[in-house]
Design an enzyme around this catalytic site. Structure first.
Site, PDB file in Angstrom:
ATOM      1  N   CYS A   1      -0.377   4.036   2.141  1.00 33.53           N
ATOM      2  CA  CYS A   1      -0.078   3.949   3.456  1.00 33.53           C
ATOM      3  C   CYS A   1       1.422   4.304   3.772  1.00 33.53           C
ATOM      4  O   CYS A   1       1.601   4.868   4.855  1.00 33.53           O
ATOM      5  CB  CYS A   1      -0.484   2.711   4.170  1.00 33.53           C
ATOM      6  SG  CYS A   1      -1.979   1.933   3.429  1.00 33.53           S
ATOM      7  N   ASP A   2       2.243   3.956   2.927  1.00 36.74           N
ATOM      8  CA  ASP A   2       3.675   3.938   3.508  1.00 36.74           C
ATOM      9  C   ASP A   2       4.513   4.630   2.508  1.00 36.74           C
ATOM     10  O   ASP A   2       5.847   4.600   2.864  1.00 36.74           O
ATOM     11  CB  ASP A   2       3.928   2.179   3.264  1.00 36.74           C
ATOM     12  CG  ASP A   2       3.254   1.607   4.271  1.00 36.74           C
ATOM     13  OD1 ASP A   2       2.878   2.042   5.303  1.00 36.74           O
ATOM     14  OD2 ASP A   2       3.269   0.120   4.057  1.00 36.74           O
TER      15      ASP A   2
ATOM     16  N   CYS B   1       0.837  -1.260  -0.039  1.00 37.64           N
ATOM     17  CA  CYS B   1      -0.132  -0.106  -0.063  1.00 37.64           C
ATOM     18  C   CYS B   1       0.710   1.280  -0.010  1.00 37.64           C
ATOM     19  O   CYS B   1       1.456   1.831   1.141  1.00 37.64           O
ATOM     20  CB  CYS B   1      -0.960   0.148   1.121  1.00 37.64           C
ATOM     21  SG  CYS B   1      -1.886   1.351   1.226  1.00 37.64           S
TER      22      CYS B   1
END
Ligand code: NDP
Length: 336
Positions: free
Chosen positions: A141-142, A138
């Site tokens: 997200c990261d 993801c």
């Protein structure tokens, strides 16, 4: 055992639905699965859940569980073995049956399916070992953790190209490793990727190993398909983003509610969107109930989170859809 509402799934969608149904005094039963918690349990730091500057995925799930329990939600950390969904008139009382993994039978008037989806992985030992240590599924997200670092994205669909473009905002260089010599992604995404100066595409290649003990330090790639005799290549980098697709956890419901071609749960909204895309919406064709946006093709059965949504796939959007499903279920229960 009879319940007003049962939720299958203990991730962001299921627990948000549980909170709302519990606060409505409906004492929902939640099958949180085993192990419980959904995809958030696989991430480390979550910095994009509104209201929390930074929280560990596991901690976020823990808080959500406590919040649902505080108002009377009953959480069972068990999987569901089978379901028996009864198709009846949309506002008629019916009892859907749920059988837990341990063989207990439960009945409910309203059911929320929030079983989530799983990111597909390449299946390498090094990928599993380094997950959360530079290997991610993801970018939204990261990506932030890869400022001025070198990363690679694996895959050739819209997800992979979108992940690559997201990563260019932070990383100094982004490789896309794809097993063929053309992308499956939409032309517009391809154009953006081809024109981006930070992106380098490695065609006809697959990762043989992600290098690193405690964190990602490189990747070893081998040629596949055309030009298979090219030598194995090692590239130093800091992160590997696997974007080869997701699979919704919906096998339990096959043949009982309508799913799309990839197995995602069709709710009224998703069905309408599919129709719109395919042929232009004709309301008379819709057997889904426009009064309940999250209801599935079976009355009293609702869908929420990543098992429905293959576009946004965020913890916060799953939580929002869980709330919508709970409000729809509450309205439905008042009506029957
Ligand atoms: P897709 O199934 O479309 O693409 C998966 C990609 O991964 C393919 O290129 C495939 O290769 C590759 N792949 C699959 N398995 C492996 C493997 N084991 N090793 C290496 N590569 C592999 O999945 P997506 O998640 O990209 O997209 C799913 C759906 O969501 C699509 O309909 C897509 O259009 C949509 N979507 C839309 C977005 C948007 O509009 N903004 C954003 C993201 C997704 P190959 O090409 O050889 O099959």
């Amino acid at each position: 055992m009879k319940y007003n509402a049962i939720i299958i799934g203990g991730g962001a969608a299921g627990l948000s639905a549980a909170l709302y149904l519990a606060r409505a005094g409906l004492a929902p039963l939640i099958f949180a699965g085993s192990p419980p918690g959904g995809q958030l349990m696989l991430t480390s730091e979550v910095e994009n859940f509104p209201g929390r500057e930074s929280i560990l995925g596991g901690e976020l799930i823990d808080v959500m569980r406590k919040q649902a329990q505080k108002f009377g939600g009953i959480i069972v950390d068990e999987n569901v073995k089978s379901v028996g969904l009864v198709g009846a008139g949309r506002d008629l009382p019916v009892q859907h049956t749920i059988e837990s993994a341990s063989g207990k039978i439960y009945q409910t008037k309203a059911l929320i399916i929030a079983t989530g989806a799983k990111a597909l992985w390449m299946g390498l030992d090094s990928e599993t070992r380094l997950r959360g240590k530079g290997v991610s599924a993801c970018a939204t997200c990261d990506a932030f953790f890869f400022k001025n670092k070198i990363v690679a994205v694996i895959g050739g669909g819209d997800s992979a190209l979108e992940e690559a473009l997201t990563l260019t905002k932070f990383a100094s260089k982004v490789y896309i490793v794809h097993r063929r010599a053309e992308f499956k992604a939409s032309k517009i995404m391809q154009k953006r990727v081809f024109e981006h100066e930070k992106i380098e595409i490695i065609w006809n290649s697959a990762i043989e190993e992600i290098i690193g003990e405690k964190k990602v330090e490189g990747m070893r790639i081998k040629a596949v398909g055309v030009g298979r005799d090219r030598p194995v290549q090692e590239i130093k980098l800091n992160g590997v983003f696997v974007a080869i697709g997701h699979r919704p956890d919906t096998d339990l419901f096959k043949g009982q509610i309508e799913l799309d071609q990839k197995g995602y749960v069709l709710t009224t909204t998703m069905y309408a969107l599919e129709k719109l895309k395919a042929e232009g919406l004709k309301l008379k064709d819709m057997k889904f109930d426009v009064g309940y946006q999250t209801m599935t093709s079976v009355g009293g059965v609702f869908g929420a989170g990543d098992c429905v949504d293959h576009v946004y796939k965020q913890a916060s959007t799953a939580a929002g859809m869980g709330v919508q499903a709970a409000l729809d279920a509450e309205r439905y229960l008042e009506k029957i």
